[in-house]
Write a protein that holds these residues in place. Sequence first.
Motif, mmCIF file in Angstrom:
data_model
loop_
_atom_site.group_PDB
_atom_site.id
_atom_site.type_symbol
_atom_site.label_atom_id
_atom_site.label_comp_id
_atom_site.label_asym_id
_atom_site.label_seq_id
_atom_site.Cartn_x
_atom_site.Cartn_y
_atom_site.Cartn_z
ATOM 1 N N ALA A 104 -2.151 10.814 -12.873
ATOM 2 C CA ALA A 104 -3.416 9.846 -12.872
ATOM 3 C C ALA A 104 -3.092 8.441 -13.433
ATOM 4 N N ALA A 105 -2.396 8.305 -14.356
ATOM 5 C CA ALA A 105 -2.311 6.936 -15.175
ATOM 6 C C ALA A 105 -1.112 6.141 -14.200
ATOM 7 N N ILE A 106 -0.257 6.785 -13.633
ATOM 8 C CA ILE A 106 0.951 6.285 -13.012
ATOM 9 C C ILE A 106 0.507 5.283 -11.758
ATOM 10 N N GLY A 107 1.074 4.089 -11.909
ATOM 11 C CA GLY A 107 0.408 3.369 -10.645
ATOM 12 C C GLY A 107 1.330 3.401 -9.428
ATOM 13 N N LYS A 108 0.872 3.476 -8.165
ATOM 14 C CA LYS A 108 1.601 3.847 -6.880
ATOM 15 C C LYS A 108 1.517 2.555 -5.854
ATOM 16 N N CYS A 109 2.307 2.420 -5.179
ATOM 17 C CA CYS A 109 2.383 1.279 -4.219
ATOM 18 C C CYS A 109 2.837 1.967 -2.965
ATOM 19 N N GLU A 110 1.973 2.604 -2.150
ATOM 20 C CA GLU A 110 2.356 3.209 -0.753
ATOM 21 C C GLU A 110 3.010 2.330 0.098
ATOM 22 N N ASN A 111 4.103 2.449 0.712
ATOM 23 C CA ASN A 111 4.612 1.599 1.737
ATOM 24 C C ASN A 111 4.925 0.199 1.421
#
Length: 339
Positions: free
Chosen positions: A194-201
């Motif tokens: 939940a704390a880890i950033g994601k950058c989809e596509n």
Amino acid sequence: MTKIFVIYTGGTIGMITDPETGALKPFTFEQIEENVPELKRMNCKLTIHSFDPIIDSSNMTPDIWAYLAKLIEDNYEDHDGFLILHGSDTMAFTASALSFMLEGLTKPVIFTGSQLPISEVRTDAKENFITALEIASAKLDGRARVPEVCIYFENKLYRGNRTFKYNSAKFEAFRSPNYPVLVEAGVHIKYNDAAIGKCENCILKVHSNVNNNIGVLKLYPGISPEIVDVVLNSDAEAIIMESFGTGNTTTAKWFLDKLESAIKRGKIILDISQCKVGSVELGRYETSSELLRMGVVNGYDMTFEAAVTKLMYLLGRKYPKDRLLRRLSTSIRGELTKH
């Protein structure tokens, strides 16, 4: 087999004791499996790039940050993750800088190091290296599990631009009090997804131009007008003001007048707290309401390291001033939290 690009910049982690002289010297990372035989049991293919000569982290510069960013860009498509071995003294600065320079990151860039050389019996170097490598290799649903710039030290993985070095005498050298730990390594490796950033596509964009024309004004009771003038009248385009508590300063008229005059002359004043825990809240108390009125920028809970590197990055982008000010007080890589 996961492909990890390992960059050795220097630092204690790569040192061994010369049996003849007893002095510390860097070992050759091309023969890393001889020093860390456990790597043979991991399903990783390592590509090693060692600085020549290696550098003490105290000599880190923005030009070297740009070189690291270019190395990552050039090897991005052929590798699943990146592990940067770095001296601990300025590691939080370099990690913060790369978090801003690497836009659209979808792969892990993990910094680690050690407090003792890898040749010491009680060294923390092997555990830091092996676990950081395992985290850099981790995937979830076919994607990198931690696609961020991070620091791994003493069983914990932190967001890079949220950390600072707080201890030079313990293995637990870093802390991140204003943002949760991303990964905790005990008997099992526990991911705080939940704390880890994601950058989809996302598509990686590297921004290597930075502008280091900044100054620092650290406040203390009894600071003189002459000292304030030295900083505010310097050639610095932007100034980080390390204030008290939630962003408070003296309300002495001479001080506020000097600040307002500097802002009217075009200076950017970024207010961050000297406290390691908590956030700047301009306007909460009378002592900071004047700062808000005159245009001092709220730095919220940014670390000093993040404030320095974010300013360098934004000044290097040559944004119009109004856009720069908006981005300065807005989270662009998870470096601050607005309350």
